[in-house]
Design a protein around this motif. Structure first.
Motif, PDB file in Angstrom:
ATOM      1  N   PRO A 172       0.817  -1.218   0.000  1.00  0.00           N
ATOM      2  CA  PRO A 172       0.000   0.000   0.000  1.00  0.00           C
ATOM      3  C   PRO A 172       0.847   1.263   0.000  1.00  0.00           C
ATOM      4  N   ILE A 173       0.313   2.307  -0.611  1.00  0.00           N
ATOM      5  CA  ILE A 173       0.937   3.624  -0.601  1.00  0.00           C
ATOM      6  C   ILE A 173      -0.157   4.674  -0.406  1.00  0.00           C
ATOM      7  N   GLU A 174       0.252   5.870  -0.003  1.00  0.00           N
ATOM      8  CA  GLU A 174      -0.677   6.988   0.168  1.00  0.00           C
ATOM      9  C   GLU A 174      -0.724   7.779  -1.134  1.00  0.00           C
ATOM     10  N   ARG A 182      -5.032   5.687   1.498  1.00  0.00           N
ATOM     11  CA  ARG A 182      -4.065   4.592   1.424  1.00  0.00           C
ATOM     12  C   ARG A 182      -4.667   3.436   0.617  1.00  0.00           C
ATOM     13  N   GLU A 191      -7.776   0.628   3.980  1.00  0.00           N
ATOM     14  CA  GLU A 191      -8.120   1.049   5.340  1.00  0.00           C
ATOM     15  C   GLU A 191      -9.607   1.365   5.417  1.00  0.00           C
ATOM     16  N   THR A 222      -5.953  12.634   0.810  1.00  0.00           N
ATOM     17  CA  THR A 222      -5.185  11.467   0.383  1.00  0.00           C
ATOM     18  C   THR A 222      -5.836  10.221   0.966  1.00  0.00           C
TER      19      THR A 222
END
Length: 438
Positions: A33-35, A203, A48, A201
């Motif tokens: 995962p990335i933001e 996730r 999330e 933003t």
């Protein structure tokens, strides 16, 4: 002697479609995962649970252009005996300071504007004279003019119950309520909700980066003039478009000549920006099958790519492995355009969607009646024929022949007709399973 025999038997093994696909998917998991900024997260899978930090709407607001009033003051209003109220001000969307409304008073209000204290209803402008002393028929034009000074009057010709035309605070979602669950695919509506609750933003599992290249010294860029023995490179365009359609960020490298060193260096250069590599061509048993020659010679440190024969038509020769220090998945597809595209749909598309963490990685399948007979399907192989599916009639018609070079037929198909391994003929009117494309 036994080791050589075992190796030969392994190479001679014919894999089923399901076995090859299972092997590919067993070695691929969702990307870390990335933001991401909201618009960059479109099409991605949320990792999330999101809760609502503030109620929506965050305050009582008007759903109409009109007048904020006390319901009691207009309870007896009629066309012949309108309620006459004193207009003490205006409230537009975004207003901060709000005038309090007392008995016999009203405030001109715009859609989305906060309801001022003391008011418990909004009367649409169409139910009033617009503060002009005229009838309701003239109110729309009058209300669009410049705001009136406080101290004017408005005549209300219809009653409004308490709460009328007011969007109450929290009527959409309340503070602390679940907004989106992990595993949600973010489409336009979900991104709109995230923006509405103030999330800039989110996730997610990112969209995978797919690098596509085709091999063959005969390939020429579209738009260029063909020389003797040359053809235009269609595979790299077709597969790049298919990767984007699957949800990936796709990069087209283009055609690589039949030279092992050139192919090797090209692959090494592309590893840095790839989450999955897709090649087409050079995977069968020909003397110039450079992909097979190059990738089969990788050292243990560079990775392992295995080349297989599958019990399917088209698309018998396939290659799959993990290469480079990060063990990037590589799927080597056959070079004939139809074989390449069918192989992509069956193996690469599910791999891309598995990297995305999507809950369903496969194209939908459905039964349909085949309008034409299918003869001479190869026994022991699962055949995938191009078809035109009519959803209303629930029928499918074969498009083009079985040749793996007939790319025009592929362009006119919206389904793949599945002919099982043990079926050699399909009579007209028989039910078949089809894979829906697009």
């Amino acid at each position: 002697m036994n080791g050589t025999t075992d190796q030969t038997r392994h190479q001679d093994r014919v894999w089923s479609v399901a076995e090859h696909l299972d092997d590919v998917l067993s070695k691929i998991g969702p990307l870390d995962p990335i933001e991401l900024q909201l618009l960059d997260a479109q099409g991605c899978v949320l990792v999330e649970d999101i809760t609502v930090p503030v109620a929506l709407p965050p305050f009582d607001n008007s759903s109409m252009d009109g007048y904020a009033v006390r319901a009691a003051d207009v309870a007896d209003a009629t066309e012949s005996a309108p309620a006459v109220l004193t207009v003490i001000g205006d409230v537009a969307a975004g207003s901060g300071e709000l005038p309090g409304i007392g008995p016999g008073q009203a405030v001109r209000i715009m859609t989305g504007a906060p309801v001022p204290p003391g008011a418990d209803a909004v009367v649409p402008v169409e139910w009033t004279d617009g503060g002009t002393g005229q009838g309701p028929a003239d109110t729309m034009r009058a209300h669009s003019a410049a705001p009136q000074d406080a101290g004017g009057e408005v005549r209300v010709h219809r009653p409004a119950a308490a709460g009328a035309h007011i969007r109450a605070r929290g009527s959409d979602v309340t503070e602390g309520e679940p907004a989106l669950r992990a595993g949600t695919v973010l489409g336009p509506s979900q991104i709109g909700l995230l923006a509405a609750i103030g999330r800039g933003t989110v996730r997610v599992h990112p969209r995978p980066r797919v690098v596509v290249l085709s091999t063959g010294s005969e390939l020429v860029q579209p738009g260029e003039v063909l020389g003797p023995g040359q053809i235009h490179d269609s595979n790299s365009f077709q597969l790049t478009a298919a990767a984007r359609d699957a949800g990936a960020i796709a990069y087209r490298v283009g055609a690589v000549a039949d030279d092992a060193e050139t192919l090797r260096s090209t692959l090494e250069d592309q590893l840095i920006r790839a989450d999955i590599l897709v090649t087409s061509g050079g995977v069968s048993v020909g003397a110039y099958d450079v992909v097979k020659e190059t990738l089969a010679a990788l050292s243990a440190e560079e990775g392992t790519v295995e080349f297989r024969r599958l019990a399917m038509q088209p698309g018998k020769p396939q290659g799959f492995g993990l290469i480079g220090p990060d063990r990037i998945p590589l799927l080597a597809l056959p070079g004939n355009p139809v074989s390449s595209y069918v192989s992509f749909e069956l193996f690469v598309r599910p791999a891309i969607r598995a990297l995305m963490g999507l809950p369903e990685v496969h194209r939908p399948t459905t039964p349909a009646k085949c309008t034409e007979a299918v003869a001479s399907s190869p026994k022991g192989k699962r055949q995938f024929l191009r078809g035109s599916y009519d959803a209303e009639a629930c029928t499918v018609t074969p498009v083009g022949g079985a040749g793996s070079h007939l790319i025009k037929a592929m362009a006119h198909a919206n389904a793949l007709i599945i002919v099982p391994e043990d079926t050699t003929e399909v009579p007209a009117g028989a039910e078949v399973d089809i894979v829906l494309l697009g």
